[in-house]
Design a protein around this motif. Structure first.
Motif, PDB file in Angstrom:
ATOM      1  N   PHE A  23       0.752  -1.211  -0.048  1.00  0.00           N
ATOM      2  CA  PHE A  23      -0.244   0.100   0.244  1.00  0.00           C
ATOM      3  C   PHE A  23       0.867   1.321   0.140  1.00  0.00           C
ATOM      4  O   PHE A  23       0.700   1.956  -0.821  1.00  0.00           O
ATOM      5  N   ALA A  24       2.032   1.228   0.839  1.00  0.00           N
ATOM      6  CA  ALA A  24       2.639   2.451   0.993  1.00  0.00           C
ATOM      7  C   ALA A  24       3.659   2.621  -0.247  1.00  0.00           C
ATOM      8  O   ALA A  24       3.829   3.800  -0.773  1.00  0.00           O
ATOM      9  N   MET A  25       4.176   1.540  -0.875  1.00  0.00           N
ATOM     10  CA  MET A  25       4.819   1.422  -1.884  1.00  0.00           C
ATOM     11  C   MET A  25       4.244   2.028  -3.152  1.00  0.00           C
ATOM     12  O   MET A  25       4.771   3.019  -4.065  1.00  0.00           O
ATOM     13  N   THR A  26       2.824   1.699  -3.212  1.00  0.00           N
ATOM     14  CA  THR A  26       2.129   1.985  -4.490  1.00  0.00           C
ATOM     15  C   THR A  26       1.916   3.336  -4.223  1.00  0.00           C
ATOM     16  O   THR A  26       1.651   4.105  -5.064  1.00  0.00           O
ATOM     17  N   ALA A  27       1.586   3.961  -3.257  1.00  0.00           N
ATOM     18  CA  ALA A  27       1.232   5.431  -3.014  1.00  0.00           C
ATOM     19  C   ALA A  27       2.572   6.150  -3.093  1.00  0.00           C
ATOM     20  O   ALA A  27       2.538   7.353  -3.901  1.00  0.00           O
ATOM     21  N   ALA A  28       3.622   5.479  -2.801  1.00  0.00           N
ATOM     22  CA  ALA A  28       4.907   6.434  -3.156  1.00  0.00           C
ATOM     23  C   ALA A  28       5.058   6.371  -4.795  1.00  0.00           C
ATOM     24  O   ALA A  28       5.416   7.673  -5.147  1.00  0.00           O
ATOM     25  N   ALA A  29       4.697   5.275  -5.410  1.00  0.00           N
ATOM     26  CA  ALA A  29       4.887   5.540  -7.151  1.00  0.00           C
ATOM     27  C   ALA A  29       4.086   6.329  -7.481  1.00  0.00           C
ATOM     28  O   ALA A  29       4.354   7.059  -8.488  1.00  0.00           O
ATOM     29  N   VAL A  30       2.918   6.644  -6.940  1.00  0.00           N
ATOM     30  CA  VAL A  30       1.760   7.480  -7.476  1.00  0.00           C
ATOM     31  C   VAL A  30       2.312   8.765  -7.438  1.00  0.00           C
ATOM     32  O   VAL A  30       2.070   9.687  -8.137  1.00  0.00           O
ATOM     33  N   ARG A  55      -9.993   6.861  -0.339  1.00  0.00           N
ATOM     34  CA  ARG A  55      -9.470   8.001   0.392  1.00  0.00           C
ATOM     35  C   ARG A  55      -8.111   7.928   1.078  1.00  0.00           C
ATOM     36  O   ARG A  55      -7.453   8.682   0.864  1.00  0.00           O
ATOM     37  N   GLU A  56      -7.973   6.794   1.782  1.00  0.00           N
ATOM     38  CA  GLU A  56      -6.856   6.390   2.536  1.00  0.00           C
ATOM     39  C   GLU A  56      -5.409   6.398   1.314  1.00  0.00           C
ATOM     40  O   GLU A  56      -4.555   7.243   1.835  1.00  0.00           O
ATOM     41  N   PHE A  57      -5.723   5.932   0.424  1.00  0.00           N
ATOM     42  CA  PHE A  57      -4.687   5.890  -0.616  1.00  0.00           C
ATOM     43  C   PHE A  57      -4.328   7.270  -1.052  1.00  0.00           C
ATOM     44  O   PHE A  57      -3.149   7.656  -1.362  1.00  0.00           O
ATOM     45  N   ALA A 102      -0.887   9.222  -0.644  1.00  0.00           N
ATOM     46  CA  ALA A 102      -0.143   9.745  -1.740  1.00  0.00           C
ATOM     47  C   ALA A 102       0.293  11.115  -1.545  1.00  0.00           C
ATOM     48  O   ALA A 102       1.177  11.865  -1.926  1.00  0.00           O
ATOM     49  N   ASP A 103      -0.759  11.918  -1.171  1.00  0.00           N
ATOM     50  CA  ASP A 103      -0.702  13.449  -0.773  1.00  0.00           C
ATOM     51  C   ASP A 103       0.600  13.729   0.205  1.00  0.00           C
ATOM     52  O   ASP A 103       1.265  14.583   0.097  1.00  0.00           O
ATOM     53  N   LYS A 104       0.241  12.975   1.322  1.00  0.00           N
ATOM     54  CA  LYS A 104       1.504  13.106   2.381  1.00  0.00           C
ATOM     55  C   LYS A 104       3.017  12.889   1.828  1.00  0.00           C
ATOM     56  O   LYS A 104       3.705  13.450   2.035  1.00  0.00           O
ATOM     57  N   SER A 155       3.700  12.926  -1.220  1.00  0.00           N
ATOM     58  CA  SER A 155       3.973  14.259  -2.194  1.00  0.00           C
ATOM     59  C   SER A 155       4.560  15.450  -1.298  1.00  0.00           C
ATOM     60  O   SER A 155       5.562  15.971  -1.931  1.00  0.00           O
ATOM     61  N   ALA A 156       3.798  15.763  -0.396  1.00  0.00           N
ATOM     62  CA  ALA A 156       4.306  16.767   0.372  1.00  0.00           C
ATOM     63  C   ALA A 156       5.708  16.778   1.202  1.00  0.00           C
ATOM     64  O   ALA A 156       6.636  17.574   1.159  1.00  0.00           O
ATOM     65  N   LEU A 157       5.822  15.278   1.456  1.00  0.00           N
ATOM     66  CA  LEU A 157       7.140  15.205   2.163  1.00  0.00           C
ATOM     67  C   LEU A 157       8.084  15.092   1.053  1.00  0.00           C
ATOM     68  O   LEU A 157       9.322  15.777   1.414  1.00  0.00           O
ATOM     69  N   ASN A 158       8.114  14.610  -0.097  1.00  0.00           N
ATOM     70  CA  ASN A 158       9.090  14.712  -1.259  1.00  0.00           C
ATOM     71  C   ASN A 158       9.344  16.305  -1.613  1.00  0.00           C
ATOM     72  O   ASN A 158      10.461  16.815  -2.068  1.00  0.00           O
ATOM     73  N   LEU A 159       8.193  17.006  -1.680  1.00  0.00           N
ATOM     74  CA  LEU A 159       8.441  18.421  -2.182  1.00  0.00           C
ATOM     75  C   LEU A 159       9.289  19.189  -0.900  1.00  0.00           C
ATOM     76  O   LEU A 159      10.039  20.031  -1.360  1.00  0.00           O
ATOM     77  N   GLY A 160       9.003  18.802   0.345  1.00  0.00           N
ATOM     78  CA  GLY A 160       9.629  19.410   1.380  1.00  0.00           C
ATOM     79  C   GLY A 160      11.248  19.006   1.470  1.00  0.00           C
ATOM     80  O   GLY A 160      11.933  19.786   1.517  1.00  0.00           O
ATOM     81  N   VAL A 161      11.334  17.898   0.897  1.00  0.00           N
ATOM     82  CA  VAL A 161      13.090  17.402   0.957  1.00  0.00           C
ATOM     83  C   VAL A 161      13.548  17.933  -0.217  1.00  0.00           C
ATOM     84  O   VAL A 161      14.552  18.648  -0.011  1.00  0.00           O
ATOM     85  N   THR A 162      13.058  18.201  -1.371  1.00  0.00           N
ATOM     86  CA  THR A 162      13.534  18.962  -2.609  1.00  0.00           C
ATOM     87  C   THR A 162      13.924  20.397  -2.296  1.00  0.00           C
ATOM     88  O   THR A 162      14.785  20.948  -2.720  1.00  0.00           O
ATOM     89  N   LYS A 163      12.809  21.164  -1.629  1.00  0.00           N
ATOM     90  CA  LYS A 163      12.881  22.481  -1.308  1.00  0.00           C
ATOM     91  C   LYS A 163      14.275  22.485  -0.347  1.00  0.00           C
ATOM     92  O   LYS A 163      14.997  23.485  -0.597  1.00  0.00           O
ATOM     93  N   SER A 164      14.283  21.772   0.792  1.00  0.00           N
ATOM     94  CA  SER A 164      15.359  21.947   1.632  1.00  0.00           C
ATOM     95  C   SER A 164      16.611  21.638   1.284  1.00  0.00           C
ATOM     96  O   SER A 164      17.796  22.397   1.514  1.00  0.00           O
TER      97      SER A 164
END
Length: 192
Positions: free
Chosen positions: A127-134, A164-166, A170-172, A174-183
């Protein structure tokens, strides 16, 4: 398995030792919802775990006694087994567990390792890996592959609020990845 046709793996143990090992693995699986062990042990424990969850779905006195005979700490785990796990898998026709091969757990023995996990739970790795791929596909602006679409369907099919959970996960991510790339851009030295 070499040596002819057998009904189960003997795991180089006597009958009582093997039964104790499998009961211990299933007890840990129900308690933690994911365990890391060797691949043959995981495959054998998977068989027993599927039976225990099927007993929980029956939810009668005979099934409770059989499940109580398998679990090492029944008074701690019976409410979870006949409550939360029963509700989670009530609509699912089977396949309550998943075995994922991993790198070897012990560098000395080099035994093939695996993670045995309950599906559709909070620790569901697919579930987590698929959400990360999306999330990655969305960030890159690419279409999802057929495999990602199939996995999205698989991981959300039997969950109550799966879609909804998925999307939330996926949004969380995305937000983490965007935060990492900005920092990381802010920390990197300016190029000359």
């Amino acid at each position: 398995m070499a040596g002819g046709h057998v009904k189960y793996r003997h795991l180089s143990r006597t009958s009582s030792h093997r039964q104790a090992l499998l009961r211990n693995l299933v007890t840990s699986l129900i308690k933690n919802e994911a365990i890391h062990t060797t691949w043959p042990k995981a495959k054998e424990a998977q068989r027993l775990a599927e039976k225990v969850i099927t007993l929980a779905k029956r939810n009668n006195e005979t099934a409770r006694r059989k499940a109580q005979g398998i679990l090492y700490t029944p008074f701690d785990l019976m409410p979870k087994l006949f409550g939360e796990l029963r509700e989670r898998y009530l609509e699912r026709p089977g396949g309550y567990t998943r075995v994922l091969r991993t790198e070897t757990k012990d560098k000395y023995s080099q035994a093939p390792s695996a993670i045995l996990e309950l599906v559709d739970g909070p620790k569901d790795m697919r579930f987590a890996m698929t959400a990360a791929a999306v999330a990655r596909d969305r960030r890159l602006g690419k279409d999802h592959t057929d495999l990602t679409r199939k996995n999205m369907d698989k991981v959300t099919r039997y969950r109550r609020d799966g879609k909804r959970e998925f999307e939330d996960l996926a949004d969380k991510i995305s937000a983490l990845n965007l935060g990492v790339t900005k920092s990381t851009k802010a920390l990197s030295p300016p190029s000359e």
